[in-house]
Design a protein around this motif. Structure first.
Motif, mmCIF file in Angstrom:
data_model
loop_
_atom_site.group_PDB
_atom_site.id
_atom_site.type_symbol
_atom_site.label_atom_id
_atom_site.label_comp_id
_atom_site.label_asym_id
_atom_site.label_seq_id
_atom_site.Cartn_x
_atom_site.Cartn_y
_atom_site.Cartn_z
ATOM 1 N N ASP A 64 0.830 -1.209 0.000
ATOM 2 C CA ASP A 64 0.000 0.000 0.000
ATOM 3 C C ASP A 64 0.860 1.253 0.000
ATOM 4 O O ASP A 64 0.475 2.278 -0.552
ATOM 5 N N LYS A 65 2.013 1.182 0.630
ATOM 6 C CA LYS A 65 2.898 2.337 0.728
ATOM 7 C C LYS A 65 3.825 2.414 -0.491
ATOM 8 O O LYS A 65 4.145 3.485 -0.962
ATOM 9 N N PHE A 66 4.231 1.259 -0.997
ATOM 10 C CA PHE A 66 5.211 1.204 -2.094
ATOM 11 C C PHE A 66 4.713 0.321 -3.239
ATOM 12 O O PHE A 66 5.316 -0.707 -3.559
ATOM 13 N N PRO A 67 3.606 0.675 -3.873
ATOM 14 C CA PRO A 67 3.148 -0.157 -4.986
ATOM 15 C C PRO A 67 4.158 -0.165 -6.128
ATOM 16 O O PRO A 67 4.773 0.858 -6.444
ATOM 17 N N THR A 77 8.064 0.467 -12.246
ATOM 18 C CA THR A 77 7.829 1.713 -11.512
ATOM 19 C C THR A 77 7.667 1.397 -10.036
ATOM 20 O O THR A 77 7.161 0.335 -9.660
ATOM 21 N N LEU A 78 8.116 2.328 -9.237
ATOM 22 C CA LEU A 78 7.912 2.299 -7.793
ATOM 23 C C LEU A 78 7.172 3.579 -7.426
ATOM 24 O O LEU A 78 7.606 4.673 -7.799
ATOM 25 N N THR A 79 6.078 3.436 -6.725
ATOM 26 C CA THR A 79 5.357 4.606 -6.221
ATOM 27 C C THR A 79 5.544 4.679 -4.717
ATOM 28 O O THR A 79 5.402 3.661 -4.029
ATOM 29 N N VAL A 80 5.885 5.844 -4.244
ATOM 30 C CA VAL A 80 5.952 6.071 -2.800
ATOM 31 C C VAL A 80 4.724 6.900 -2.452
ATOM 32 O O VAL A 80 4.574 8.043 -2.924
#
Lengths: 115, 112
Positions: A64-67, A77-80
């Motif tokens: 949830d924090k780092f999809p 891709t990394l999302t923060v």
């Protein structure tokens, strides 16, 4: 060797927003890794991203924090998400190749500052 | 619990002399060790590695020594050159696991 590019190279974000980091590799690789290097700390593995399967997260990191997305063998891709100042860090993409022995290559990193 | 420890955050060495970077580890399951070099604003680059079945590996100016009984390894750079100024990360892995565990790094300054 593998040439890795990351976008953006740096960003300044507001608390509560999200940042998506892109990682592009010049060759097809099975395993891609996302690392974080907080100030004065070592490189810490966030997750392993394999194409066609869910990312595997290390202890202390959650989806949830780092999809993470891994749509093909050259891109991830990394999302923060839901940024806080504690997320200020350098985020690095890395790949592993097995040509002539195990070697690991890193992208140039994305420097994130959260205000 | 830090499994790979680099106890010296920085080191200054005169150009032309030998640089010795040290690393200790706690996990006896590690069987492959690596050194990475990192310049500012760049990702770490692989420098040299050593398998646990060896006690020394040499590549040009770089030599890594492994003392398994002491759980200690060191990187020797000789002669040191200005371009060697960088942060050096010691890293270790277990052969059957793809994860690499890094130390905090040692910043090497080569003095003119």
């Amino acid at each position: 060797s593998a040439v890795i590019s990351q976008k953006p190279s740096r960003d300044i974000c507001q608390r509560g927003t999200s940042l998506t980091i892109q990682c592009q590799v010049d060759s097809q690789v099975t395993m891609m890794f996302w690392y974080r290097q907080q100030p004065g700390q070592s490189l810490t593995l966030i997750a392993t991203a394999n194409q066609g399967s869910e990312a595997t997260y290390e202890s202390g990191f959650v989806i949830d924090k780092f999809p993470i997305s891994r749509p093909n063998l050259t891109f991830s891709t990394l999302t923060v998400s839901n940024l806080s100042p504690e997320d200020s860090s350098i985020y690095l993409c890395s790949v592993e190749t097995y040509r002539g022995g195990n070697e690991q290559f890193f992208g140039p990193g994305t420097r994130l500052t959260v205000l | 619990d830090q499994q790979v420890k680099q106890n010296s955050p920085s080191l200054s060495v005169q150009e032309g002399r030998i640089s010795i970077l040290n690393c200790d580890y706690t996990n006896s399951m590690f069987d492959y060790f690596l050194w990475y070099k990192k310049y500012p604003a760049e990702g770490p680059t692989f420098l040299i590695s050593i398998s646990s079945i060896k006690d020394k590996n040499e590549d040009g100016r770089f030599t890594v020594f492994l003392n398994k009984s002491a759980k200690h390894l060191s990187l020797h750079i000789v002669p040191s050159q200005p371009g060697d100024s960088a942060v050096y990360f010691c890293a270790a892995r277990v052969l059957w696991d793809d994860k690499i565990i890094f130390g905090k790094g040692t910043r090497l300054h080569i003095l003119p």
